[in-house]
Each structure stands twice: as C-alpha cells, then as structure tokens.
Design a protein around this motif. Structure first.
Motif, PDB file in Angstrom:
ATOM      1  N   ALA A   1     -63.698 -33.253  60.773  1.00 50.75           N
ATOM      2  CA  ALA A   1     -64.333 -32.500  61.566  1.00 50.75           C
ATOM      3  C   ALA A   1     -63.764 -31.203  61.487  1.00 50.75           C
ATOM      4  O   ALA A   1     -64.126 -30.044  62.105  1.00 50.75           O
ATOM      5  CB  ALA A   1     -64.482 -32.877  63.110  1.00 50.75           C
ATOM      6  N   GLY A   2     -62.613 -30.877  60.877  1.00 51.36           N
ATOM      7  CA  GLY A   2     -62.005 -29.617  60.796  1.00 51.36           C
ATOM      8  C   GLY A   2     -60.916 -29.361  61.597  1.00 51.36           C
ATOM      9  O   GLY A   2     -60.163 -28.297  61.487  1.00 51.36           O
ATOM     10  N   ALA A   3     -60.497 -30.264  62.493  1.00 51.14           N
ATOM     11  CA  ALA A   3     -59.266 -30.006  63.376  1.00 51.14           C
ATOM     12  C   ALA A   3     -58.049 -30.354  62.945  1.00 51.14           C
ATOM     13  O   ALA A   3     -58.017 -30.984  61.572  1.00 51.14           O
ATOM     14  CB  ALA A   3     -59.528 -30.976  64.630  1.00 51.14           C
ATOM     15  N   LYS A   4     -57.023 -29.743  63.211  1.00 51.72           N
ATOM     16  CA  LYS A   4     -55.789 -29.913  62.504  1.00 51.72           C
ATOM     17  C   LYS A   4     -55.063 -30.913  63.649  1.00 51.72           C
ATOM     18  O   LYS A   4     -54.652 -30.577  64.824  1.00 51.72           O
ATOM     19  CB  LYS A   4     -54.712 -28.617  62.979  1.00 51.72           C
ATOM     20  CG  LYS A   4     -55.582 -27.453  62.021  1.00 51.72           C
ATOM     21  CD  LYS A   4     -54.719 -26.082  62.133  1.00 51.72           C
ATOM     22  CE  LYS A   4     -55.488 -25.185  61.425  1.00 51.72           C
ATOM     23  NZ  LYS A   4     -54.716 -23.818  61.721  1.00 51.72           N
ATOM     24  N   VAL A   5     -55.149 -32.119  62.916  1.00 50.98           N
ATOM     25  CA  VAL A   5     -54.485 -33.331  63.888  1.00 50.98           C
ATOM     26  C   VAL A   5     -53.062 -33.871  63.633  1.00 50.98           C
ATOM     27  O   VAL A   5     -52.625 -33.673  62.486  1.00 50.98           O
ATOM     28  CB  VAL A   5     -55.387 -34.679  63.430  1.00 50.98           C
ATOM     29  CG1 VAL A   5     -55.062 -35.856  64.183  1.00 50.98           C
ATOM     30  CG2 VAL A   5     -56.882 -34.130  63.335  1.00 50.98           C
ATOM     31  N   THR A   6     -52.501 -33.919  64.449  1.00 54.15           N
ATOM     32  CA  THR A   6     -51.165 -34.592  64.621  1.00 54.15           C
ATOM     33  C   THR A   6     -51.226 -36.054  64.939  1.00 54.15           C
ATOM     34  O   THR A   6     -51.676 -36.615  66.154  1.00 54.15           O
ATOM     35  CB  THR A   6     -50.044 -34.002  65.414  1.00 54.15           C
ATOM     36  OG1 THR A   6     -50.010 -32.502  65.258  1.00 54.15           O
ATOM     37  CG2 THR A   6     -48.912 -34.420  65.666  1.00 54.15           C
ATOM     38  N   ALA A   7     -50.899 -36.965  64.096  1.00 53.87           N
ATOM     39  CA  ALA A   7     -51.028 -38.451  64.490  1.00 53.87           C
ATOM     40  C   ALA A   7     -49.657 -38.945  64.732  1.00 53.87           C
ATOM     41  O   ALA A   7     -48.702 -38.923  63.972  1.00 53.87           O
ATOM     42  CB  ALA A   7     -51.517 -39.146  63.124  1.00 53.87           C
ATOM     43  N   CYS A   8     -49.663 -39.496  66.152  1.00 60.83           N
ATOM     44  CA  CYS A   8     -48.160 -39.425  66.720  1.00 60.83           C
ATOM     45  C   CYS A   8     -48.198 -40.920  66.869  1.00 60.83           C
ATOM     46  O   CYS A   8     -49.041 -41.414  67.726  1.00 60.83           O
ATOM     47  CB  CYS A   8     -47.947 -38.482  67.983  1.00 60.83           C
ATOM     48  SG  CYS A   8     -46.322 -38.784  68.756  1.00 60.83           S
ATOM     49  N   ASP A   9     -47.020 -41.712  66.863  1.00 58.31           N
ATOM     50  CA  ASP A   9     -46.599 -43.084  67.094  1.00 58.31           C
ATOM     51  C   ASP A   9     -45.322 -43.377  67.172  1.00 58.31           C
ATOM     52  O   ASP A   9     -44.385 -42.678  66.720  1.00 58.31           O
ATOM     53  CB  ASP A   9     -47.660 -43.930  65.961  1.00 58.31           C
ATOM     54  CG  ASP A   9     -47.925 -45.328  66.378  1.00 58.31           C
ATOM     55  OD1 ASP A   9     -49.166 -45.402  66.887  1.00 58.31           O
ATOM     56  OD2 ASP A   9     -46.805 -46.120  66.589  1.00 58.31           O
ATOM     57  N   MET A  10     -45.012 -44.318  67.888  1.00 57.10           N
ATOM     58  CA  MET A  10     -43.563 -44.720  68.018  1.00 57.10           C
ATOM     59  C   MET A  10     -43.100 -45.869  67.175  1.00 57.10           C
ATOM     60  O   MET A  10     -41.988 -46.507  67.263  1.00 57.10           O
ATOM     61  CB  MET A  10     -43.282 -45.104  69.498  1.00 57.10           C
ATOM     62  CG  MET A  10     -43.962 -46.434  69.977  1.00 57.10           C
ATOM     63  SD  MET A  10     -43.487 -46.787  71.686  1.00 57.10           S
ATOM     64  CE  MET A  10     -41.574 -47.064  71.335  1.00 57.10           C
TER      65      MET A  10
END
Length: 233
Positions: A76-85
């Motif tokens: 959709a054009g967002a700047k996504v940060t995919a965070c996980d532990m």
C-alpha cells in the motif's frame, strides 16, 4: 528445550516462546492456513483494512513473524518495520521478503524512539507476551500523537453454537493436527492453551484504556473467534 514446558498462563517466559517460534518458522504460515481452513487470509484482509495504510506512513508490525502480515502494508506504499523476537522467524522472513525491513525486538522494550510510527499493529502475538499492558504501553510510546494501533487476536466467540464448537476444537483438534503436520507438535498444545486463557473483547479493551489509548473499539470476526481492536494516541 521441550515446549511441553511452555504454559499459557501468566508465567510465559520470553526465551521459551522465542525458541518455540524459531522451531516453527519454516512452516508456520502454511500450518496456520491449514488449521484455520484458509480463513486466516480473510482475517488478515480485515486487519489490513483496519490499519488503513497510506503511502509514506511509517508502520510497525510487531510479532511480524515471517512478514506475511507486513507485505500488504508495504504494497500500500507504507514504510513497514517488521519486528519480532524470534530469530528463526526473522531469518525466514528475510529470505521470503528481502524488500522488507526486519528488526529484532522485545515487545516490552522496543528498540525505537518515542513518537516514531504513524501506526502500530500486532496480529496473534499479544497473547504470547507476559505483560499485556506493558506491551500496549510500549506500542503507545513509539506511536506518533494522533497515530493508531490495531491488534488482531483470538478472542471469545459470542454466538453460542460457535462458542461450544470452539471450546471443543481448541483443546482437542488443534493439538491433534499439530502432531500430524507440525515439526514441533507440542507447540500447538501451547497455542491452544494460550487462546483459551486469553481475555475476552471488553476485558482486553480495558487494558488499552489502562495505558491511555483513546477511542478504543473492536470488531468481531467469524462470530468472535477473532477480534480486531483499534485505538488512537
């Protein structure tokens, strides 16, 4: 470590949950699709619509796993940060979606500055965190004023026939399917327990209010099997 020792109560240990998901990473998305009969894709679509990503927005997808929930936001054009532990989930995600920004992070001590993101979201991961309100508070801290949070999580069915069937399905069918298809079947006993122990829609909504999220609302999906909560900072 055997995940037989991972319990669904308030004593969830971060390292145990992390190792469980490390082991599940390669087949996790496939298993979820099989065990939900594919309806997880509908739940993900509704969650993405609730987030309402816009081009250029910064969005944090917490407990992003392999990035399956992050990709629609990026598209959709967002700047996504995919965070996980889970290092296993992050490694699998980087292989599948090299265009995404994957970051290791603890939900109760996020590695981001205050007021960083336009929106934050977490799908089916909040119940795996030992302190729900601490996680919701951390998510609020990194959200810009006026920003929003969207949480998709298993919940309490509101339609009696679905509720009865669901109560039978969780402790019996999910672990049984886990033994048939999963490389780490005991993890699915934990997942079933964690869903059954999770608070209902209104109780979870109060936890948002307790840490100063505003205009808290929720939408039931599939008769309340899943609820999508949304609120604003």
């Amino acid at each position: 470590m055997s995940t037989h020792n991972v319990r669904a109560g308030l004593d969830k240990q971060a390292n145990q949950v992390q190792q469980m998901f490390d082991n599940l990473a390669p087949k996790y998305d496939l298993l979820n699709t099989l065990m939900t009969g594919g309806i997880v894709n509908y739940w993900r679509k509704i969650t993405t619509e609730a987030i309402a990503p816009k081009p250029g927005e910064r969005i944090l997808d917490l407990a992003a796993g392999t990035g399956t929930s992050s990709m629609p936001l990026a598209k959709a054009g967002a700047k996504v940060t995919a965070c996980d532990m889970s290092h296993g989930m992050l490694a699998e995600g980087r292989k599948r979606y090299p265009e995404l920004d994957f970051v290791y992070g603890d939900a109760m001590d996020l590695p981001f500055e205050d007021n960083t993101f336009d929106a934050v979201t977490i799908s089916y991961g909040l119940r795996n965190i030992s302190d729900t309100e601490k996680a919701l508070s951390e998510l609020r801290r990194v959200t810009k004023p006026g920003g929003r949070i969207v949480v998709a999580e298993f919940s309490t069915p509101t339609f009696a026939p679905i509720k009865v069937a669901y109560q039978q399905f969780l402790p019996r069918v999910i672990p049984a399917l886990g033994y048939l298809v999963s490389p780490n079947p005991s993890a699915y006993a934990y997942l079933a327990e964690s869903i059954a122990a999770w608070p209902g829609q209104k109780e979870l909504g109060r936890k948002f209010v307790n840490v100063d999220w505003n205009k808290v609302e929720y939408r039931n999906l599939t008769g309340g099997i899943v609820a999508v909560h949304r609120a604003w900072k």
